[in-house]
Structure formats: C-alpha cells, structure tokens
Design an enzyme around this catalytic site. Structure first.
Site, PDB file in Angstrom:
ATOM      1  N   ASP A  37      81.189 -64.376  31.668  1.00 18.57           N
ATOM      2  CA  ASP A  37      82.314 -63.485  31.204  1.00 18.57           C
ATOM      3  C   ASP A  37      83.684 -64.132  31.075  1.00 18.57           C
ATOM      4  O   ASP A  37      84.019 -64.775  31.758  1.00 18.57           O
ATOM      5  CB  ASP A  37      82.402 -62.386  32.174  1.00 18.57           C
ATOM      6  CG  ASP A  37      83.133 -61.204  31.708  1.00 18.57           C
ATOM      7  OD1 ASP A  37      82.774 -60.102  31.514  1.00 18.57           O
ATOM      8  OD2 ASP A  37      84.564 -61.472  31.963  1.00 18.57           O
ATOM      9  N   ASP A 137      82.784 -60.079  25.069  1.00 15.68           N
ATOM     10  CA  ASP A 137      83.115 -61.169  25.670  1.00 15.68           C
ATOM     11  C   ASP A 137      82.203 -61.760  27.170  1.00 15.68           C
ATOM     12  O   ASP A 137      82.548 -62.314  27.932  1.00 15.68           O
ATOM     13  CB  ASP A 137      84.521 -60.947  26.360  1.00 15.68           C
ATOM     14  CG  ASP A 137      84.566 -60.264  28.077  1.00 15.68           C
ATOM     15  OD1 ASP A 137      83.667 -59.314  27.960  1.00 15.68           O
ATOM     16  OD2 ASP A 137      85.425 -60.643  28.663  1.00 15.68           O
ATOM     17  N   GLU A 138      80.911 -60.899  26.956  1.00 16.88           N
ATOM     18  CA  GLU A 138      80.094 -61.479  27.914  1.00 16.88           C
ATOM     19  C   GLU A 138      78.541 -61.668  27.239  1.00 16.88           C
ATOM     20  O   GLU A 138      78.234 -61.055  26.386  1.00 16.88           O
ATOM     21  CB  GLU A 138      80.314 -60.749  29.102  1.00 16.88           C
ATOM     22  CG  GLU A 138      79.782 -59.236  29.014  1.00 16.88           C
ATOM     23  CD  GLU A 138      80.071 -58.545  30.211  1.00 16.88           C
ATOM     24  OE1 GLU A 138      81.065 -58.022  30.504  1.00 16.88           O
ATOM     25  OE2 GLU A 138      78.988 -58.106  30.918  1.00 16.88           O
TER      26      GLU A 138
HETATM   27  N1  DCP Z   1      88.775 -53.856  27.216  1.00 14.73           N
HETATM   28  C1  DCP Z   1      89.580 -52.725  26.797  1.00 14.73           C
HETATM   29  N2  DCP Z   1      89.448 -51.820  27.656  1.00 14.73           N
HETATM   30  C2  DCP Z   1      88.830 -51.658  28.586  1.00 14.73           C
HETATM   31  C3  DCP Z   1      88.294 -52.670  29.348  1.00 14.73           C
HETATM   32  C4  DCP Z   1      87.982 -53.845  28.431  1.00 14.73           C
HETATM   33  O1  DCP Z   1      89.989 -52.825  25.801  1.00 14.73           O
HETATM   34  N3  DCP Z   1      89.057 -50.617  29.452  1.00 14.73           N
HETATM   35  C5  DCP Z   1      88.843 -55.001  26.330  1.00 14.73           C
HETATM   36  C6  DCP Z   1      89.847 -56.031  26.670  1.00 14.73           C
HETATM   37  C7  DCP Z   1      89.061 -57.107  27.378  1.00 14.73           C
HETATM   38  C8  DCP Z   1      87.810 -57.140  26.765  1.00 14.73           C
HETATM   39  O2  DCP Z   1      87.467 -55.815  26.594  1.00 14.73           O
HETATM   40  O3  DCP Z   1      89.746 -58.270  27.341  1.00 14.73           O
HETATM   41  C9  DCP Z   1      86.870 -57.742  28.036  1.00 14.73           C
HETATM   42  O4  DCP Z   1      86.625 -56.723  28.893  1.00 14.73           O
HETATM   43  P1  DCP Z   1      86.632 -57.050  30.408  1.00 14.73           P
HETATM   44  O5  DCP Z   1      86.241 -55.885  31.449  1.00 14.73           O
HETATM   45  O6  DCP Z   1      85.488 -58.333  30.628  1.00 14.73           O
HETATM   46  O7  DCP Z   1      88.120 -57.725  30.994  1.00 14.73           O
HETATM   47  P2  DCP Z   1      88.798 -58.858  30.814  1.00 14.73           P
HETATM   48  O8  DCP Z   1      88.104 -59.863  29.862  1.00 14.73           O
HETATM   49  O9  DCP Z   1      90.072 -58.537  30.031  1.00 14.73           O
HETATM   50  O10 DCP Z   1      89.210 -59.349  32.256  1.00 14.73           O
HETATM   51  P3  DCP Z   1      88.452 -60.081  33.296  1.00 14.73           P
HETATM   52  O11 DCP Z   1      89.036 -61.362  33.629  1.00 14.73           O
HETATM   53  O12 DCP Z   1      88.463 -59.173  34.442  1.00 14.73           O
HETATM   54  O13 DCP Z   1      86.989 -60.353  32.734  1.00 14.73           O
HETATM   55 CA    CA Z   2      85.860 -60.579  30.754  1.00 15.46          CA
HETATM   56 CA    CA Z   3      83.204 -58.317  30.168  1.00 13.94          CA
END
Ligand code: DCP
Ligand code: CA
Ligand code: CA
Length: 396
Positions: A37, A137-138
């Site tokens: 991720d 992203d995963e």
């Molecule tokens: N995303 C979004 N709204 C949300 C959750 C996520 O737009 N409620 C988008 C932005 C994030 C991407 O999806 O960058 C990936 O979501 P993740 O849940 O993996 O969160 P992040 O990558 O941002 O953070 P982490 O470091 O916790 O994985």
């Molecule tokens: Ca992420």
């Molecule tokens: Ca993710």
C-alpha cells in the site's frame, strides 16, 4: 462447527499450519501473500512533483465548487495528519486545524496519480507469482513460489520491492506479509508510513486476537455495534464466539465469514481481475406493448438488479443502453454515453426512461422483451468513495 474445519482442511494442498483457538483447530494452507500500500498516496505524488512542499503539511482536496472551501479532504501527508487532518473531513475543518501553520492545499490531479500508479503497479507485478491490484494505490502479491514458501525470503523480497519503488518512482510504501490476503492487509496497516510487517502462520492468532473487530474487512460500523451487543469487541473474542450464534445473527455466509476471518483463515486466491465490459438484464413482458409505464415498470426492476451487481463489484458506468425485442423478434437498441463515470441508480433509471421515450418516438414496434445495459465500466475510484462518505451514504 466441524463443517468449517473440514472445509479448510480439504482445501489445503501441500505444507500447512494448524491454528487453535479454544477447542477449534483450523489448518492454514501455506501461502505467502503481500499487500503493498503506497503511503499517503495522492499527497506523496504531489510532494514528488514539487519537493519544496515536503516539509509542510500537504492536504489534497476534492473541491465541490459550491463555495471556495466547500468539499472534502482526499488525503493528507503525515505532517498534516498530526494536526488531525485526514481523508473525508471538510476542507474548511482542515484549514481550521492548520490555520497557524504554513500548510499547502492542492486540488486532486487524478490523471497524474493514475500515471504514477500504473508505473508502480508494473514494478509490483514483476515481483509476484500472482498479482491483484485492489485500487489506485494497493495490490496483493502472491509470492509463494518465488520465495519457496520461506518467510525470511519473503521479507527480503518485500525490502527489495520497497527499494525498487523508491529508486524508480521516488515513493514510499508499506507492506504487510502473511499467509493470506486478510492477514497481509491488516499487517500492512500496522506500521505506516514506510513500514514492513510480517506475520508468520504461527503468529497469526496472537497478532489478530487483541485487534478490534473493526479491523476485519467487511466489519463496518453497524456490524461492529451488533457484535458489541453480543459482547464481542476484539477479534479474539470473535474467534471464541459460538459460530452457530454468529450464523443466527448474520446469516450463514456472513456468519461463517466472520468466524473464519477471526481465526485468520482466508482462502481467497490472489488473482488478476479483469473487469467485465458490460452488465445487462433482459426480460419478457406479459404481453407485447408500447405503453411507456409498463415498459418502464419492468425496465426499472432490471435497472435495480444490474445496479446491485455493479455496486457489489464496486464498478461505475459511463454508458447506458436499452433493448427492445419486438413481436417480430427484431431487436432495437438506444444508447447514451456520459462524459464522466457514475454509479448512480437514479441516473441509470432516468437515462433508461429517456431512451425508451426516444425508442417509442422513433419506432412503431411493439415490445415483447425489454432489456437494460450499462457499459464502459471501470473500478469505482477512491475520490468517488470519498465524496460519498463526505456527502453521506448508507454504507455500513
Ligand atoms: N482517498 C480518498 N478518499 C478517502 C480515502 C482515500 O480520496 N476517503 C484517496 C486518496 C489516497 C488514496 O485514495 O491517497 C489511497 O487511500 P489510502 O486509504 O491508502 O490512504 P493514503 O494512501 O492517503 O494514506 P495511507 O498512508 O494511510 O495509506
Ligand atoms: Ca495508501
Ligand atoms: Ca490504499
């Protein structure tokens, strides 16, 4: 109870490990699965593009355009998270939390993130026996064969992957390693950002037991509440809870799933997903007709069915079509394509109505069978999920 144990046992091929919780023993087939991720993905892409913002709180926003600050936070870097900024909160609230610091607010640039994602997914895919992308992203990687089922090798491979992603795409990620998707997913969350957590089969039970049930995929707020009324808060408590009672409360499928999940049992294979190109339903009317109300009555029912399936697979559509098979068996169709993908049932129905009206105006055929179809399907994106969260949804 026996049923579940036997089922697991008969599924296991080759090397396996047994796990006992109370009187229950389950056999885990020895696989090694990773979940990779990317850390604070959208915000990290922005930092990469413009390194000068890296030391500051970075907030990526979906602006709704109604007023200057209306909309929601898509994601934020870890500096901004220290101030309580996270995905889904209103932009105005994020601005408030960061009012005393030099923070950077940026609009989402999905196309750019998609390009970065595609390149990283290629790297990940090259390290997997079986590969399954789960979102922008995963991804899950089954690495059983290439590591010969050896956790030490898998952990080294995870380090290599982190190194490759950083060297080639200048991004950090967090990786969970475990005997299945369920454990890999939860362990990837343990250490973030830039983490690597490996849970070996013998450690699964100890790893999962203290966690709140909410951490299991499929346990939302409602389920969490219902489990709480049964006195179940942790995964360990869920593992010891009577499976028959779980089935009484949640139904056979879900009850069995929760039970197995609490034991760390998950046989879901890592497999490449190919998205369907379209989904449709067709049905025969009681009698041939040109009555719009009758046509729509049946067509709307079909729309709901298609829509449910669409939601289950987390897909969005960009095109809607209708079909009419006339009394003489000639087939007529009308279609409409939107600029942006949507998952809306209302839009689906409204378009179907428009298309049937068009059909009736343009043709004098009587309908014997009616059908509806959505096509140009794609995976529902995080931004859309987030907007639904923000503007309210009935999702558990
Ligand atoms: N995303 C979004 N709204 C949300 C959750 C996520 O737009 N409620 C988008 C932005 C994030 C991407 O999806 O960058 C990936 O979501 P993740 O849940 O993996 O969160 P992040 O990558 O941002 O953070 P982490 O470091 O916790 O994985
Ligand atoms: Ca992420
Ligand atoms: Ca993710």
């Amino acid at each position: 109870m026996d049923y579940f144990i036997k089922q697991q046992a008969s599924n296991s091929i080759g090397a396996s490990t047994s796990v006992s919780v109370g009187e229950v023993t389950v056999i885990l087939q020895d696989r090694i699965v990773m979940l990779v991720d990317l850390d604070y993905f959208f915000a990290q892409c922005e930092e990469r593009r413009n390194p000068s913002i890296s030391g500051k709180p970075v907030v990526v926003c979906v602006y709704s355009g109604r007023t200057e600050d209306s909309g929601a936070v898509s994601t934020a870097n870890y500096i901004a998270r220290k101030y309580g900024v996270k995905s889904g909160i209103p932009i105005s609230l994020a601005k408030n939390k960061l009012k005393d610091v030099d923070a950077v607010f940026l609009p989402v640039d999905k196309q750019f993130y998609r390009e970065v994602s595609d390149k990283i997914m290629e790297i990940l895919r090259s390290h997997a026996d079986h590969f399954e992308q789960m979102g922008i992203d995963e991804a899950y990687l089954d690495v059983t064969q290439r590591t010969k089922g050896n956790y030490h090798e898998a952990e080294e491979l995870a380090e290599t992957i982190k190194g490759d992603v950083l060297a080639q795409q200048k991004l950090t990620c967090s990786i969970g390693v475990g005997p299945n998707k369920l454990v890999a997913k939860i362990s990837a969350d343990v250490q973030k950002p830039d983490g690597l957590t490996s849970v070996r089969p013998g450690e699964v039970q100890g790893f999962l037991s203290p966690l709140p049930v909410r951490r299991l995929v499929g346990v939302g707020r409602k389920t969490e509440k219902r489990l709480e009324t049964l006195g179940v808060r942790t995964v360990g408590q869920l593992a010891r809870f009577d499976v028959q009672k779980l089935i009484e409360v949640f139904g056979r499928k879900l009850g069995a799933y929760f039970h197995n999940a609490s034991l760390g049992v998950d046989e879901e294979p890592v497999q490449e997903r190919s998205e369907p190109e379209s989904m449709s339903r067709i049905s025969t009317l009681k009698q041939d007709t040109r009555d719009l109300t009758v046509l729509l009555n049946e067509a709307y029912r079909l729309c709901s069915e298609v829509h449910t399936k669409l939601m289950r697979q987390e897909l969005v559509y960009r095109s809607v079509s209708i079909y009419v098979v006339a009394g003489d068996l000639s087939v007529h169709s009308r279609s409409k394509t939107f600029e942006n993908p949507t998952s809306s049932l209302e839009t689906f129905k409204r378009t179907v109505k428009e298309l049937y009206e068009k059909f009736l105006a343009e043709s004098d055929a009587e309908a014997r069978r009616v059908g509806v179809k959505v096509s140009n399907l794609s995976k529902k994106e995080e931004v859309q999920k987030q907007l639904t969260n923000f503007f309210g949804s009935s999702k558990d």
